[in-house]
Write a protein that holds these residues in place. Sequence first.
Motif, PDB file in Angstrom:
ATOM      1  N   VAL A 175      45.690  28.138  32.668  1.00 15.68           N
ATOM      2  CA  VAL A 175      45.867  29.347  32.850  1.00 15.68           C
ATOM      3  C   VAL A 175      46.505  29.434  34.239  1.00 15.68           C
ATOM      4  O   VAL A 175      46.194  28.987  35.427  1.00 15.68           O
ATOM      5  CB  VAL A 175      44.464  30.243  33.027  1.00 15.68           C
ATOM      6  N   VAL A 176      47.734  29.905  34.234  1.00 15.74           N
ATOM      7  CA  VAL A 176      48.544  30.056  35.245  1.00 15.74           C
ATOM      8  C   VAL A 176      48.152  31.312  36.064  1.00 15.74           C
ATOM      9  O   VAL A 176      48.000  32.259  35.729  1.00 15.74           O
ATOM     10  CB  VAL A 176      50.062  30.177  34.971  1.00 15.74           C
ATOM     11  N   LEU A 177      47.694  31.013  37.576  1.00 16.95           N
ATOM     12  CA  LEU A 177      47.039  32.283  38.220  1.00 16.95           C
ATOM     13  C   LEU A 177      48.171  32.910  39.141  1.00 16.95           C
ATOM     14  O   LEU A 177      48.989  32.224  39.593  1.00 16.95           O
ATOM     15  CB  LEU A 177      45.943  31.632  39.169  1.00 16.95           C
ATOM     16  N   ASN A 178      48.171  33.997  39.480  1.00 18.69           N
ATOM     17  CA  ASN A 178      48.843  34.787  40.583  1.00 18.69           C
ATOM     18  C   ASN A 178      48.030  34.489  41.718  1.00 18.69           C
ATOM     19  O   ASN A 178      47.106  33.958  41.844  1.00 18.69           O
ATOM     20  CB  ASN A 178      49.314  36.015  40.246  1.00 18.69           C
ATOM     21  N   GLY A 179      48.627  34.802  42.760  1.00 16.57           N
ATOM     22  CA  GLY A 179      47.983  34.334  44.057  1.00 16.57           C
ATOM     23  C   GLY A 179      46.700  35.224  44.508  1.00 16.57           C
ATOM     24  O   GLY A 179      45.835  34.419  44.903  1.00 16.57           O
ATOM     25  N   SER A 180      46.443  36.379  43.886  1.00 16.17           N
ATOM     26  CA  SER A 180      45.152  36.904  44.252  1.00 16.17           C
ATOM     27  C   SER A 180      44.326  36.395  43.298  1.00 16.17           C
ATOM     28  O   SER A 180      42.978  36.256  43.688  1.00 16.17           O
ATOM     29  CB  SER A 180      45.304  38.708  44.006  1.00 16.17           C
ATOM     30  N   GLY A 181      44.420  36.247  41.915  1.00 16.11           N
ATOM     31  CA  GLY A 181      43.589  35.525  41.178  1.00 16.11           C
ATOM     32  C   GLY A 181      43.136  34.090  41.794  1.00 16.11           C
ATOM     33  O   GLY A 181      41.845  33.756  41.834  1.00 16.11           O
ATOM     34  N   ALA A 182      43.972  33.420  42.350  1.00 11.21           N
ATOM     35  CA  ALA A 182      43.661  31.982  42.807  1.00 11.21           C
ATOM     36  C   ALA A 182      42.956  32.088  44.120  1.00 11.21           C
ATOM     37  O   ALA A 182      41.885  31.483  44.041  1.00 11.21           O
ATOM     38  CB  ALA A 182      45.029  31.278  43.114  1.00 11.21           C
ATOM     39  N   ASP A 183      43.077  33.238  44.889  1.00 10.49           N
ATOM     40  CA  ASP A 183      42.384  33.299  45.982  1.00 10.49           C
ATOM     41  C   ASP A 183      40.834  33.638  45.729  1.00 10.49           C
ATOM     42  O   ASP A 183      40.069  33.369  46.456  1.00 10.49           O
ATOM     43  CB  ASP A 183      42.993  34.460  46.948  1.00 10.49           C
ATOM     44  N   ILE A 184      40.665  34.653  44.658  1.00 10.75           N
ATOM     45  CA  ILE A 184      39.361  34.952  44.311  1.00 10.75           C
ATOM     46  C   ILE A 184      38.534  33.842  43.589  1.00 10.75           C
ATOM     47  O   ILE A 184      37.336  33.758  44.136  1.00 10.75           O
ATOM     48  CB  ILE A 184      39.542  35.966  43.208  1.00 10.75           C
ATOM     49  N   LEU A 185      39.276  33.207  42.831  1.00  9.29           N
ATOM     50  CA  LEU A 185      38.674  31.948  42.221  1.00  9.29           C
ATOM     51  C   LEU A 185      38.372  30.763  43.294  1.00  9.29           C
ATOM     52  O   LEU A 185      37.363  30.094  43.286  1.00  9.29           O
ATOM     53  CB  LEU A 185      39.172  31.360  41.002  1.00  9.29           C
ATOM     54  N   GLY A 186      39.225  30.736  44.259  1.00 10.16           N
ATOM     55  CA  GLY A 186      39.049  29.504  45.384  1.00 10.16           C
ATOM     56  C   GLY A 186      37.692  29.971  46.253  1.00 10.16           C
ATOM     57  O   GLY A 186      37.020  29.135  46.759  1.00 10.16           O
ATOM     58  N   LEU A 187      37.282  31.262  46.149  1.00 13.91           N
ATOM     59  CA  LEU A 187      35.994  31.742  46.720  1.00 13.91           C
ATOM     60  C   LEU A 187      34.770  31.797  45.800  1.00 13.91           C
ATOM     61  O   LEU A 187      33.694  31.861  46.606  1.00 13.91           O
ATOM     62  CB  LEU A 187      36.114  32.980  47.472  1.00 13.91           C
TER      63      LEU A 187
END
Length: 109
Positions: A53-65
């Motif tokens: 699943v290719v994530l956009n920037g905000s999705g990646a930021d959420i999942l990074g936390l």
Amino acid sequence: MDPTRTGAPRTGSGTRPGIGVSGSDRPRLARHVRLSFCRTRRCQVLLHPETVVVLNGSGADILGLCDGRHTVAEIVAELGARYRAVPDDEVRQFLARLVARRWVELTDG
């Protein structure tokens, strides 16, 4: 009311109609899911068996936390410090969709 004991992981139960992700929930990636940087695509991806699943920037930021330590409210606050406006309900809906797919697990805070 959710019958899950405090501290027990919830997978799909938090996304039934009428039940959402609460601010005290602590999201984490499921054991079979990884967040990784794809050098080819130059972005963060969510790796699931047989799925990327290719994530956009905000999705990646959420999942990074989503490490099981931060609550949803803390994630929203952290993103609010990074960006001007972070809609709390959109973060919760994003996490609820991933919980429904069993890519994210929630632990009660």
